[in-house]
Design an enzyme around this catalytic site. Sequence first.
Site, mmCIF file in Angstrom:
data_model
loop_
_atom_site.group_PDB
_atom_site.id
_atom_site.type_symbol
_atom_site.label_atom_id
_atom_site.label_comp_id
_atom_site.label_asym_id
_atom_site.label_seq_id
_atom_site.Cartn_x
_atom_site.Cartn_y
_atom_site.Cartn_z
ATOM 1 C CB THR A 155 -0.716 -0.378 8.428
ATOM 2 O OG1 THR A 155 -1.525 -1.557 8.400
ATOM 3 C CG2 THR A 155 -0.407 -0.034 9.874
ATOM 4 C CE LYS A 164 3.288 0.748 0.421
ATOM 5 N NZ LYS A 164 3.860 -0.591 0.750
ATOM 6 C CG ASP A 190 2.518 -7.456 7.316
ATOM 7 O OD1 ASP A 190 1.843 -8.227 8.041
ATOM 8 O OD2 ASP A 190 2.079 -6.383 6.863
#
Length: 290
Positions: A32, A51, A149
Amino acid sequence: MALLRKLASLLPGSRVDVSKRFALLREAISGTMSNFYMARDLRTGKIVGLKIIDKEKIEAIEARYKGLNKPSEGEISIQLKHPNIVETYEYGLTTDGSPYLVQEYLEGPGLNSLIVARSAQLDGQRVNFIRQAAEAIAYLHAAGFLHRDICPRNLLLAGDGRTVKLIDFGLTVPARGPFLQPGNRVGNPNYMAPEVVRRRPIDQRIDVFSFGVTAYELCTFELPWPSGTTGLAALSHDKPPTDIRTYRPQINPRLAQAIHACIEPDPQRRCPSMESFLQLIRGIKHEDQQ
């Protein structure tokens, strides 16, 4: 030490040129708010997970915490040392100002992939995976954070196929004061606690709820409520869930009871913590009655 690392990462000379520092070995997996690569660190020769976070998207999220001294994803991740949490080795900024993290590379699939495939790899391993995930979240809570999450996508297997690792702390916040006030709906709607979608104050029980939905789906390949792709889908989470035994009649009764305790819509009646859940499943070795 964390403060020194943070200050160093803000110095222009310390920013990392990704193209010179890493050899990208696999195409990016787009999330996302970030891209994730399998890469070789040219300094060490080690295979790592790289990342790179979308700076515009993260700035939009961080803006709501202006003045609250919220730690970044890198600052949070590098603190977390647990066998069931992905290890972060380094964080900082790239030459264009995008935040990056260097992490252990996990070779196994996400639990979401195993669920979609109705994989036999889950057979006989569900309680083991559920317990490991619970222990990771319990550790995170004890460290003073909310993940926000929790879902199968953020639980990956290591290369041994037996070790679960919790990943992605992009939405993680300190479990205190201003961070617990009603705000924007964040996370996956199918795993979202009612108090999040209703914009009510939150605490660690939102992660307990999301974990419970995840455990339910691992056991049944189904969700407790109708699925959806927007926050509106989570409005149904105020209603009683479908009994897990509807989809898995043979499930261990204690495991079924523990999972339902986690997905109780009313947070006052919900399982209060991951430690409490672990106590509820103590001694259970198989997902089904023996």
